[in-house]
Design an enzyme around this catalytic site. Structure first.
Site, PDB file in Angstrom:
ATOM      1  N   CYS A  33       0.830  -1.226   0.000  1.00  0.00           N
ATOM      2  CA  CYS A  33       0.000   0.000   0.000  1.00  0.00           C
ATOM      3  C   CYS A  33       0.856   1.265   0.000  1.00  0.00           C
ATOM      4  O   CYS A  33       0.438   2.303   0.529  1.00  0.00           O
ATOM      5  CB  CYS A  33      -0.964   0.046   1.185  1.00  0.00           C
ATOM      6  SG  CYS A  33      -2.012  -1.390   1.312  1.00  0.00           S
TER       7      CYS A  33
HETATM    8  N1  ALA Z   1      -0.361  -0.607   6.093  1.00  0.00           N
HETATM    9  C1  ALA Z   1      -0.266  -1.945   6.521  1.00  0.00           C
HETATM   10  C2  ALA Z   1       0.970  -2.632   5.989  1.00  0.00           C
HETATM   11  O1  ALA Z   1       1.900  -1.995   5.682  1.00  0.00           O
HETATM   12  C3  ALA Z   1      -1.504  -2.681   6.239  1.00  0.00           C
HETATM   13  O2  ALA Z   1       0.977  -3.832   5.861  1.00  0.00           O
END
Ligand code: ALA
Length: 461
Positions: free
Chosen positions: A373
């Site tokens: 993400c």
């Molecule tokens: N932001 C979280 C991760 O880096 C879900 O896995």
């Protein structure tokens, strides 16, 4: 160290859970994916069970249980403020669902008095601290270097270039890809010098290091802070947004409904004062009880102790990974004080998805693979060109490159890292056989599901 780790392990739900391997055997699960989410503390579960007989509606009832639930809810704000040294009276704590919601909420509010101002984000952000700003402000991105570290020189250059038009510098406290910590107080000083405010995305920072928002009068003051309970051993749906009361006054709330108003008629709506105008709907008091207990435990251990332990563990991991031929590390840094317990890598000749799958199927090790993400940051670290990006966009069936990430928590042990390294050495040593085995499996098993779902299992030990 072993004693310390044994004590930490006892705090966690599920550290001894057995999971199946591809050969049908069971092993104790190893969770090296704490940046995604963390299991609850045992005492968090206990606290919830103690609290539930008293569970009732917050701010909506006159019964004793309702009054008690409302008190816990309100007192919680003060405890959370103390945890990050927010201002007792000038700051407010808004309860949300997670960091993503906190940042979206702030972006929505700050955009309401927008006057063409600029938001400076960075090239190393999670999408949660990038996308909410894009449709509301002119956004520019502070550069990272080859290694993935933020350029403070570029920040200053951009603040100068936009000459007082930057409304907010929004920066991650620590990267969920490389683990690099940003010098948030230095960034705050710079932002303030040029008339901007600062938001720290604390999702990866607050659970792992001491955080101090500092006095309002200090140049190093952190104006806004967002973080999530599910990354700090209280996974029951609570997020936090902290900021000055003033920001949240006289705004149009993003979520509208009961609890956010004082009086409504067909003709008018009178909104509540902050934080209530931003907390429409029945509050998640169970989530708050969980977070408060997690904070109590974290305070008992000491955030500096946690930081030190996790950093030694990640240094150990990094050194071991460097010793495996074919391992490519991203954002490797020599100084562990400037990192949290995260390291991302690839093994030459292996697709990141396949590698993560093999670690799970052969050794019961959970890691994350992909772009985490944080697409633009990972794309830059992987040196993917614009032309290549366009190709992947136009050909969604072509597997996209990515990385494998190890993210440790205070309960992970040196022996778990040894197991990871042994498995990676085994994979690397038997590359061809290993790939062949998993290619055959994936031909039998359709889609992205893990082959573990189709494996006949032996009897649970
Ligand atoms: N932001 C979280 C991760 O880096 C879900 O896995």
């Amino acid at each position: 160290m072993d004693e310390l780790n044994n004590a930490f392990r006892k705090l966690i739900v599920g550290v001894d859970t057995k999971v199946p391997l591809l050969n049908g055997d069971y092993v104790t699960a190893i969770n090296l994916d704490n940046a995604a989410t963390t299991p609850p503390f045992n005492s968090v579960m206990k606290k919830i069970l103690e609290f539930v007989p008293w569970y009732s509606s917050v701010h909506r009832g006159t019964g004793y249980k309702s009054i008690m639930s409302s008190e816990v809810y309100e007192e919680g704000r003060a405890i959370i403020k103390r945890f990050v040294n927010a201002d007792k009276s000038r700051d407010i704590v808004i309860f949300t669902k997670n960091t993503t919601e906190s940042i979206n909420l702030l972006a929505y509010i700050l955009a309401q008095d927008d006057d063409d101002s600029i938001v400076l984000s960075t090239e190393m952000e999670h999408l949660a601290n990038d996308l909410p700003w894009r449709d509301k402000f002119k956004v520019d991105y502070i550069c990272t270097d080859e290694c993935g570290k933020l350029s403070i020189e570029d920040l200053e250059m951009k603040l100068r270039k936009y000459a007082g038009k930057v409304k907010l510098v929004t920066v991650t406290g620590a990267s969920n890809v490389t683990g690099f910590k940003n010098p948030i107080h230095e960034i705050a000083s710079l932002a303030h010098r040029y008339g901007a405010k600062i938001l720290v995305d604390g999702a990866q920072l607050v659970p792992h290091c001491p955080v101090d928002m500092k006095d309002f009068d200090s140049a190093e003051h952190i104006d806004y802070l967002a973080f999530s309970a599910h990354k700090m051993f209280a996974p029951f749906g609570i997020g936090i947004l902290i900021g000055p009361q003033k920001t949240f006054e006289n705004i149009d709330p993003v979520y509208k409904g009961g609890g956010a108003v004082t009086l409504v008629s067909r003709q008018f709506i009178d909104w509540e004062s902050p934080p209530y105008n931003n907390e429409a709907g029945t509050p998640n008091i169970i989530g708050i009880v969980a977070l408060l207990e997690a904070i109590r435990i974290l305070n008992c251990i000491g955030m500096d102790v946690i930081h030190e332990y996790e950093n030694s563990l990640i240094d150990y991991t990094t050194a071991a990974l460097m010793g495996i031929p074919g391992v490519v590390l991203y954002g490797n840094s020599e100084k562990h004080e400037s990192k949290i317990g995260i390291v991302s890598f690839n093994l030459l000749g292996f697709d990141h998805r396949l590698l993560a799958k093999i670690l799970s199927c052969e050794a019961g090790i959970a890691v994350r693979s992909g772009l985490f993400c944080a697409h633009p940051y990972v794309e830059k670290l992987l040196k993917i060109t614009d032309q290549e990006l366009q190709y992947y966009q136009e050909n969604p069936d072509v597997p996209f490159p990515g990385m494998v990430r190890i993210s440790v928590g205070l309960y992970n042990s040196y022996s778990e890292i040894d197991a990871l390294v042994a498995c990676l050495r085994w994979i690397n040593g038997d590359k061809i056989k290993c790939k062949q085995k998993y290619t055959e499996i994936s031909q039998k098993v359709s889609g992205p599901k893990s082959p573990l779902l189709y494996t006949p299992r032996k009897k649970m030990p």
